[in-house]
Design a protein around this motif. Structure first.
Motif: not given
Length: 232
Positions: A52-55, A76, A79, A74, A101
């Motif tokens: 996922s792009n971030n958490a 990502s 972060v 992760m 990204q």
């Protein structure tokens, strides 16, 4: 094929399991499948790898799965905004495959398109390229990136018909279509559910062939990640 399920928990029953690779749509807190994430949390599955792009942020979105220690790794590109993410990573408690990204988006898209790997200049000469194959094309060095094919995709859409044709709203489109296509099983959370034919063909952003299960969440919380207002 019946795709509509009465709750997020029901939609994930028999789908999620320990040790899976999950692709999760969203960007920050925009367009995240928050009800499905809560259902994963409640399911108790563990040792997950999440692309996922971030958490999310502390205590919301994917941040909840970090709090309950259900995520072991992760994949990502960003972060920040999550102190627990930072703490676990620096303490060696959480693995991180740091991914630019655009590369992350392409890894998901490639997985859905049946492309096993691709070459990109992004990350060459940095830690992103460590341990990966490098190849020269026209005098330029490229790094090979493997596609992501997830066991399960968790996706948020604005509207769906009962066949699973999806329409996304504005920037909530972000990673969601790519995440949806790269999953062996795609579960979608939607705000509006309509009959087949009510979404104009030109307004369908993702065809229902990619969607296996749908849950209707008419009132998502939709938090704002960072609110900035002008002084009076």
């Amino acid at each position: 094929m019946k795709k509509l399920y009465p709750s997020a928990e029901a939609a994930l029953q028999g789908v999620v399991a320990d040790g899976q690779l999950m692709a999760v749509g969203g960007f920050g807190l925009c367009g995240i499948p928050e009800a499905l994430i809560d259902a994963v949390c409640a399911s108790g599955v563990k040792n997950l790898t999440v692309a996922s792009n971030n958490a999310g942020v502390d205590g919301f979105g994917l941040g909840k799965l970090l709090d309950t220690r259900q995520v072991k790794k992760m994949i990502s590109s960003y972060v920040g905004e999550n102190k627990e993410f930072e703490r676990q990573y620096l303490a060696g408690e959480l693995e991180l495959e740091f991914t630019p990204q655009g590369t992350l988006a392409e890894k998901m898209r490639a997985g859905g398109a049946g492309i096993p790997a691709f070459f990109t200049k992004t990350g060459v000469g940095t830690l992103v390229a460590e341990g990966k194959e490098l190849r020269e094309f026209d005098g330029e060095t490229y790094v090979m990136e493997h596609a992501i094919v997830a066991d399960v995709s968790l996706v948020k859409a604005w509207r769906a018909d009962k066949s699973g044709n999806l329409q996304f709203r504005l920037t909530a489109r972000n990673f969601n279509p790519a995440a949806a296509t790269c999953g062996k099983v795609c579960v979608v959370e939607v705000e509006e559910l309509v009959e087949v034919g009510e979404i104009a063909p030109d307004d369908i952003h993702l065809p229902g062939i990619y969607v296996h299960r749908i849950v209707h969440n008419a009132s998502p919380e939709k938090r704002i990640e960072k609110r900035t207002v002008r002084e009076a």
